[in-house]
Design a protein around this motif. Structure first.
Motif: not given
Length: 174
Positions: A71, A75, A78, A104-105, A127, A130-132, A149, A152
């Protein structure tokens, strides 16, 4: 004079404990205006792939699974999920079943993604939000390919719904 000194000392000790343990500060539901606890900060690692590898080793050694939460700070979903995971109820269940890793993405939806190779390593090419949440066995097998996935909307999920899904994934056959 003693009371301000004690207050300052307590604040310093609390800050050191939080920093040393790697936990985020939470905004309580009544403070945040939400009906979920929200992490104030989503920690960012210098080497997320190494963090995942270390969690996999611990999971294999302790017969647990890795709970990999991908995440970002920006977000709210997240931060909401991270907030739930830090509550006592979740922390106890996670300690019994998982090795927890936050990654962290960035903003993969806008082309500014980070650490996306970690998701690809488990067959997740995209992805979409977020999050996944990836649940991985100590042997490196992704347990929840169909739902990894779909997190979110974590901020709008109930505490019980999130908890029950994570309990189920901890026990799901591969």
């Amino acid at each position: 004079m003693i009371r301000p000194a004690l207050t300052l000392s307590a604040a310093i000790v609390l800050s050191v404990c939080i920093f040393a343990s790697g936990h985020r500060l939470l905004a309580e539901p009544e403070d945040s205006g939400h009906d979920y606890p929200e992490a104030a900060s989503y920690l960012v690692s210098d080497d997320a792939a190494a963090d995942v590898d270390a969690a996999l080793q611990r999971a294999a050694a302790n017969e647990k699974r890795v709970l990999l939460v991908m995440g970002a700070n920006w977000c709210h979903d997240s931060r909401a999920l991270a907030g739930w995971l830090e509550t006592d109820r979740f922390a106890q269940m996670i300690a019994a079943n998982y090795e927890l890793v936050f990654v962290n993405v960035g903003r993969p939806q806008s082309g500014d993604g980070h650490n996306l190779g970690i998701a690809r390593r488990y067959g997740i090419e995209d992805l979409p939000g977020t999050p996944n949440v990836l649940v991985i066995t100590g042997g490196g097998e992704l347990v929840n390919r169909e739902t990894a996935t779909t997190w979110k909307n974590a901020a709008s999920r109930s505490e019980d719904e999130i908890f029950e899904e994570l309990v189920s994934l901890a026990q799901k056959a591969v």
